[in-house]
Design a protein around this motif. Structure first.
Motif, PDB file in Angstrom:
ATOM      1  N   PRO A   1       4.775  -9.396  -9.977  1.00 55.21           N
ATOM      2  CA  PRO A   1       4.608  -9.718  -8.563  1.00 55.21           C
ATOM      3  C   PRO A   1       4.959  -8.547  -7.637  1.00 55.21           C
ATOM      4  O   PRO A   1       5.780  -7.705  -7.966  1.00 55.21           O
ATOM      5  CB  PRO A   1       5.589 -10.877  -8.335  1.00 55.21           C
ATOM      6  CG  PRO A   1       6.583 -10.778  -9.434  1.00 55.21           C
ATOM      7  CD  PRO A   1       5.904 -10.104 -10.586  1.00 55.21           C
ATOM      8  N   ARG A   2       4.293  -8.524  -6.525  1.00 53.74           N
ATOM      9  CA  ARG A   2       4.624  -7.587  -5.445  1.00 53.74           C
ATOM     10  C   ARG A   2       4.469  -8.367  -4.152  1.00 53.74           C
ATOM     11  O   ARG A   2       3.526  -9.156  -4.007  1.00 53.74           O
ATOM     12  CB  ARG A   2       3.692  -6.387  -5.471  1.00 53.74           C
ATOM     13  CG  ARG A   2       3.854  -5.483  -4.259  1.00 53.74           C
ATOM     14  CD  ARG A   2       2.936  -4.279  -4.314  1.00 53.74           C
ATOM     15  NE  ARG A   2       3.447  -3.247  -5.191  1.00 53.74           N
ATOM     16  CZ  ARG A   2       2.808  -2.098  -5.455  1.00 53.74           C
ATOM     17  NH1 ARG A   2       1.623  -1.866  -4.923  1.00 53.74           N
ATOM     18  NH2 ARG A   2       3.337  -1.196  -6.249  1.00 53.74           N
ATOM     19  N   ALA A   3       5.392  -8.177  -3.239  1.00 52.57           N
ATOM     20  CA  ALA A   3       5.320  -8.886  -1.955  1.00 52.57           C
ATOM     21  C   ALA A   3       5.339  -7.877  -0.815  1.00 52.57           C
ATOM     22  O   ALA A   3       5.991  -6.833  -0.908  1.00 52.57           O
ATOM     23  CB  ALA A   3       6.503  -9.846  -1.810  1.00 52.57           C
ATOM     24  N   LEU A   4       4.616  -8.201   0.232  1.00 53.10           N
ATOM     25  CA  LEU A   4       4.736  -7.464   1.481  1.00 53.10           C
ATOM     26  C   LEU A   4       5.737  -8.246   2.320  1.00 53.10           C
ATOM     27  O   LEU A   4       5.515  -9.415   2.635  1.00 53.10           O
ATOM     28  CB  LEU A   4       3.387  -7.400   2.191  1.00 53.10           C
ATOM     29  CG  LEU A   4       3.365  -6.498   3.421  1.00 53.10           C
ATOM     30  CD1 LEU A   4       3.373  -5.026   2.979  1.00 53.10           C
ATOM     31  CD2 LEU A   4       2.141  -6.765   4.285  1.00 53.10           C
ATOM     32  N   VAL A   5       6.862  -7.611   2.615  1.00 55.82           N
ATOM     33  CA  VAL A   5       7.959  -8.299   3.297  1.00 55.82           C
ATOM     34  C   VAL A   5       8.277  -7.531   4.572  1.00 55.82           C
ATOM     35  O   VAL A   5       8.373  -6.306   4.545  1.00 55.82           O
ATOM     36  CB  VAL A   5       9.215  -8.326   2.385  1.00 55.82           C
ATOM     37  CG1 VAL A   5      10.382  -9.011   3.084  1.00 55.82           C
ATOM     38  CG2 VAL A   5       8.909  -9.027   1.069  1.00 55.82           C
ATOM     39  N   GLY A   6       8.429  -8.253   5.689  1.00 58.83           N
ATOM     40  CA  GLY A   6       8.726  -7.526   6.913  1.00 58.83           C
ATOM     41  C   GLY A   6       9.151  -8.411   8.056  1.00 58.83           C
ATOM     42  O   GLY A   6       9.217  -9.641   7.930  1.00 58.83           O
TER      43      GLY A   6
ATOM     44  N   ILE B   1       0.770  -8.233  13.370  1.00 56.43           N
ATOM     45  CA  ILE B   1       0.434  -6.947  12.750  1.00 56.43           C
ATOM     46  C   ILE B   1       1.495  -6.623  11.704  1.00 56.43           C
ATOM     47  O   ILE B   1       2.694  -6.772  11.966  1.00 56.43           O
ATOM     48  CB  ILE B   1       0.327  -5.839  13.811  1.00 56.43           C
ATOM     49  CG1 ILE B   1      -0.773  -6.199  14.826  1.00 56.43           C
ATOM     50  CG2 ILE B   1       0.026  -4.504  13.143  1.00 56.43           C
ATOM     51  CD1 ILE B   1      -1.135  -5.099  15.792  1.00 56.43           C
ATOM     52  N   ALA B   2       1.041  -6.206  10.524  1.00 49.75           N
ATOM     53  CA  ALA B   2       1.975  -5.960   9.412  1.00 49.75           C
ATOM     54  C   ALA B   2       2.639  -4.591   9.571  1.00 49.75           C
ATOM     55  O   ALA B   2       2.222  -3.597   8.981  1.00 49.75           O
ATOM     56  CB  ALA B   2       1.252  -6.068   8.078  1.00 49.75           C
ATOM     57  N   ILE B   3       3.668  -4.569  10.442  1.00 51.51           N
ATOM     58  CA  ILE B   3       4.494  -3.368  10.612  1.00 51.51           C
ATOM     59  C   ILE B   3       5.951  -3.767  10.395  1.00 51.51           C
ATOM     60  O   ILE B   3       6.256  -4.945  10.262  1.00 51.51           O
ATOM     61  CB  ILE B   3       4.311  -2.712  12.007  1.00 51.51           C
ATOM     62  CG1 ILE B   3       4.525  -3.741  13.125  1.00 51.51           C
ATOM     63  CG2 ILE B   3       2.953  -2.038  12.111  1.00 51.51           C
ATOM     64  CD1 ILE B   3       4.513  -3.140  14.533  1.00 51.51           C
ATOM     65  N   ARG B   4       6.841  -2.769  10.371  1.00 50.82           N
ATOM     66  CA  ARG B   4       8.272  -2.975  10.044  1.00 50.82           C
ATOM     67  C   ARG B   4       8.335  -3.739   8.735  1.00 50.82           C
ATOM     68  O   ARG B   4       8.980  -4.796   8.635  1.00 50.82           O
ATOM     69  CB  ARG B   4       9.035  -3.697  11.158  1.00 50.82           C
ATOM     70  CG  ARG B   4       8.749  -3.213  12.560  1.00 50.82           C
ATOM     71  CD  ARG B   4       9.153  -1.760  12.803  1.00 50.82           C
ATOM     72  NE  ARG B   4       8.227  -1.116  13.724  1.00 50.82           N
ATOM     73  CZ  ARG B   4       8.250  -1.222  15.035  1.00 50.82           C
ATOM     74  NH1 ARG B   4       9.220  -1.898  15.589  1.00 50.82           N
ATOM     75  NH2 ARG B   4       7.337  -0.638  15.787  1.00 50.82           N
ATOM     76  N   CYS B   5       7.655  -3.227   7.732  1.00 50.54           N
ATOM     77  CA  CYS B   5       7.521  -3.969   6.479  1.00 50.54           C
ATOM     78  C   CYS B   5       7.603  -3.024   5.295  1.00 50.54           C
ATOM     79  O   CYS B   5       7.627  -1.795   5.451  1.00 50.54           O
ATOM     80  CB  CYS B   5       6.198  -4.734   6.467  1.00 50.54           C
ATOM     81  SG  CYS B   5       4.746  -3.687   6.569  1.00 50.54           S
ATOM     82  N   ALA B   6       7.657  -3.625   4.117  1.00 50.58           N
ATOM     83  CA  ALA B   6       7.718  -2.867   2.873  1.00 50.58           C
ATOM     84  C   ALA B   6       7.023  -3.647   1.775  1.00 50.58           C
ATOM     85  O   ALA B   6       7.013  -4.875   1.790  1.00 50.58           O
ATOM     86  CB  ALA B   6       9.168  -2.607   2.478  1.00 50.58           C
TER      87      ALA B   6
ATOM     88  N   THR C   1      14.624  -1.155  10.413  1.00 52.45           N
ATOM     89  CA  THR C   1      14.488  -2.600  10.172  1.00 52.45           C
ATOM     90  C   THR C   1      14.553  -2.887   8.676  1.00 52.45           C
ATOM     91  O   THR C   1      15.324  -3.735   8.218  1.00 52.45           O
ATOM     92  CB  THR C   1      13.135  -3.105  10.727  1.00 52.45           C
ATOM     93  OG1 THR C   1      13.107  -2.859  12.131  1.00 52.45           O
ATOM     94  CG2 THR C   1      12.922  -4.590  10.456  1.00 52.45           C
ATOM     95  N   MET C   2      13.753  -2.169   7.904  1.00 52.85           N
ATOM     96  CA  MET C   2      13.674  -2.457   6.470  1.00 52.85           C
ATOM     97  C   MET C   2      14.747  -1.725   5.678  1.00 52.85           C
ATOM     98  O   MET C   2      15.256  -2.262   4.694  1.00 52.85           O
ATOM     99  CB  MET C   2      12.281  -2.105   5.936  1.00 52.85           C
ATOM    100  CG  MET C   2      11.168  -2.968   6.466  1.00 52.85           C
ATOM    101  SD  MET C   2      11.455  -4.758   6.295  1.00 52.85           S
ATOM    102  CE  MET C   2      11.524  -4.968   4.511  1.00 52.85           C
ATOM    103  N   VAL C   3      15.104  -0.509   6.080  1.00 52.58           N
ATOM    104  CA  VAL C   3      16.161   0.226   5.359  1.00 52.58           C
ATOM    105  C   VAL C   3      17.451  -0.582   5.385  1.00 52.58           C
ATOM    106  O   VAL C   3      18.101  -0.799   4.357  1.00 52.58           O
ATOM    107  CB  VAL C   3      16.377   1.629   5.971  1.00 52.58           C
ATOM    108  CG1 VAL C   3      17.709   2.219   5.530  1.00 52.58           C
ATOM    109  CG2 VAL C   3      15.241   2.565   5.589  1.00 52.58           C
ATOM    110  N   ASP C   4      17.824  -1.053   6.572  1.00 51.78           N
ATOM    111  CA  ASP C   4      19.082  -1.795   6.691  1.00 51.78           C
ATOM    112  C   ASP C   4      19.040  -3.090   5.884  1.00 51.78           C
ATOM    113  O   ASP C   4      20.012  -3.461   5.227  1.00 51.78           O
ATOM    114  CB  ASP C   4      19.390  -2.098   8.160  1.00 51.78           C
ATOM    115  CG  ASP C   4      19.743  -0.841   8.950  1.00 51.78           C
ATOM    116  OD1 ASP C   4      19.976   0.205   8.316  1.00 51.78           O
ATOM    117  OD2 ASP C   4      19.790  -0.900  10.191  1.00 51.78           O
TER     118      ASP C   4
END
Ligand SMILES: C=C(O[C@@H]1C=C(C(=O)O)C=C[C@H]1O)C(=O)O
Length: 434
Positions: free
Chosen positions: A222-227, A379-384, A418-421
């Motif tokens: 699995p892989r997820a786009l999380v943000g 919009i898919a930003i601030r994500c990983a 956002t995502m690093v923290d």
């Protein structure tokens, strides 16, 4: 989300702690409330008005090629018919390059809590509410637990911004270009997307916090786009249409006086106002033929996330034809100059030439649309992208004449927070094994 209890007990009428009309009058639903039922592969989408969790179901339309996809999704929703008294609903993610396959599904099990599940008035991310979210400022992970690789390197990103500036100088019809970069974090062990989601939902209650299954996990896993995105691409509820573009950014400061100074400087910045106006003009132009009425505020307002200030323009309209769905609106607007550039086709080509990595689902959009045409897409930003091998984080910024390459690099670093923290906290909190 595998327990029988997860099977849509709220069918037919949005229930829970939020206001039933979605006017924002009631208390906000707990954005983490459905996370106890989340299992990898599920779709999670939380706003400041409602939270939804979808599981199982059928995938719809591999490729989403612009206008045609609206029809493919419409047909699939019609065929699926209502479930539990609620119109069928498609959920998922559409990549930046819409000629590539989207990940959209009609979930077998869908839970929604909070009022106004179709979205209420544009309450999203206003300054006053953002101000209350200041607690996240200054929380800094140190990433000791990771190996970190920047792709491109910071130097190469600066060179890419220089290249974008020279290209725009040579081709003045290209007004804006958005360039992004990535950070690959490889912790000692797999990042748990659920733990990351919990942290995002807690820290960013005003954002669109999401998890969507995307292809490409290692060894077919699995892989997820999380943000946690602050930006609404398009929403439709009944006749009402909304979009809330962001463009023009400044990093927050932990010092309140400095924080305020940065916000004021952003609002006063001619470069940022131009960068913002390019986005608003493009969105208004795309919406006009689809809307009977359209209100476009003349000046942007300031919005705050825990890490960033942005200029934002809440646009509202009424749809010209009931057949135009929220997905049609999103596809008509995408890619906006907030994440691509202007004009879009030329900017898209330059991104392919200059940026040097595959954006995948980053800067695409994530959300839902139902058989009535109601829906909401962020919009898919601030994500990983999060999978067993680690996480790939994305951050970009708009380049216009007058942009400073070093400042652009710093802006992407601030957007990574956002995502690093969240990932840093998730990994630190993980039980130590062995
Ligand atoms: C591209 C991103 O953000 C976008 C670009 C912005 C800008 O250039 O000022 C602001 C908000 C977003 O529309 C990102 O966060 O990766």
């Amino acid at each position: 989300m595998t327990s029988p209890a997860a099977t849509d007990p709220d069918a037919g009428s949005p229930a829970g702690s939020g206001s039933p009309t979605g006017t924002g009058a009631g208390p906000l639903p707990d954005p983490a409330a459905l996370l106890d039922e989340y299992t990898p592969g599920d779709f999670y989408f939380s706003t400041d008005r409602y939270t939804m969790l979808g599981a199982g179901g059928v995938h719809v339309g591999a490729a989403v090629p612009s206008a045609a996809s609206g029809d493919a999704v419409r047909a699939a929703l019609r065929e699926a018919g209502p479930t539990g008294g609620r119109p069928a609903r498609v959920v998922g993610a559409v990549p930046f390059d819409t000629s590539r396959p989207a990940r959209l599904a009609i979930p077998e099990r869908l839970r929604i809590i909070g009022g106004g599940d179709s979205g209420g008035p544009a309450e999203h991310g206003h300054e006053g509410r953002g101000q209350a979210e200041r607690s996240g400022v200054g929380a800094r992970g140190e990433l000791e637990a990771f190996s970190v690789t920047a792709v491109p390197s910071p130097e190469d990103h600066i060179a890419a911004v220089d290249e974008a500036l020279s290209t725009m100088h040579r081709s003045p019809e290209l007004h804006k270009l958005v360039l992004a970069r990535t950070l690959h974090l490889r912790p000692g062990e797999a990042v748990d997307p659920l733990r990351v989601l919990r942290i995002l939902a807690r820290r960013h209650p005003e954002a669109y916090t999401f998890a969507a299954e995307i292809p490409g996990g290692p060894e077919g896993g699995p892989r997820a786009l999380v943000g946690a995105s602050p930006e609404l691409l398009a929403a439709r509820r009944g006749d009402a249409v909304r979009s809330c573009p962001l463009a023009g950014s400044a990093a927050r400061s932990a010092d309140p006086a400095e924080d305020r100074r940065r916000a004021e400087a952003l609002q006063a910045s001619a470069k940022d106002q131009v960068e913002h106006a390019i986005v608003v003009d493009a969105i208004a132009e795309s919406l006009r033929p689809l809307c009977r009425t359209l209100e476009v505020p003349r000046r942007p307002e300031l919005v705050a996330t825990p890490t960033m200030w942005h200029l934002a323009t809440p646009i509202a309209g009424t749809v010209a034809d009931a057949a135009i769905t929220a997905l049609d609106l999103a596809l008509a607007l995408h890619p906006t100059p907030a994440i691509c550039g202007a004009p879009a086709a030329a900017a898209h080509a330059e991104i392919g030439r200059i940026e040097g990595f595959d954006r995948g689902f980053y800067s695409g959009f994530v959300g839902w649309c139902d058989a009535r045409g109601d829906g909401e897409w962020a919009i898919a930003i601030r994500c990983a992208e999060v999978d067993a091998a680690g996480a790939r984080l994305f951050a970009g910024g708009g380049i216009v004449a007058g942009s400073d390459p070093a400042a652009e690099l710093a802006e992407t670093s601030a957007k990574f927070r956002t995502m690093v923290d969240a990932i840093d906290e998730a990994v630190r909190a993980a039980p130590v094994r062995g």
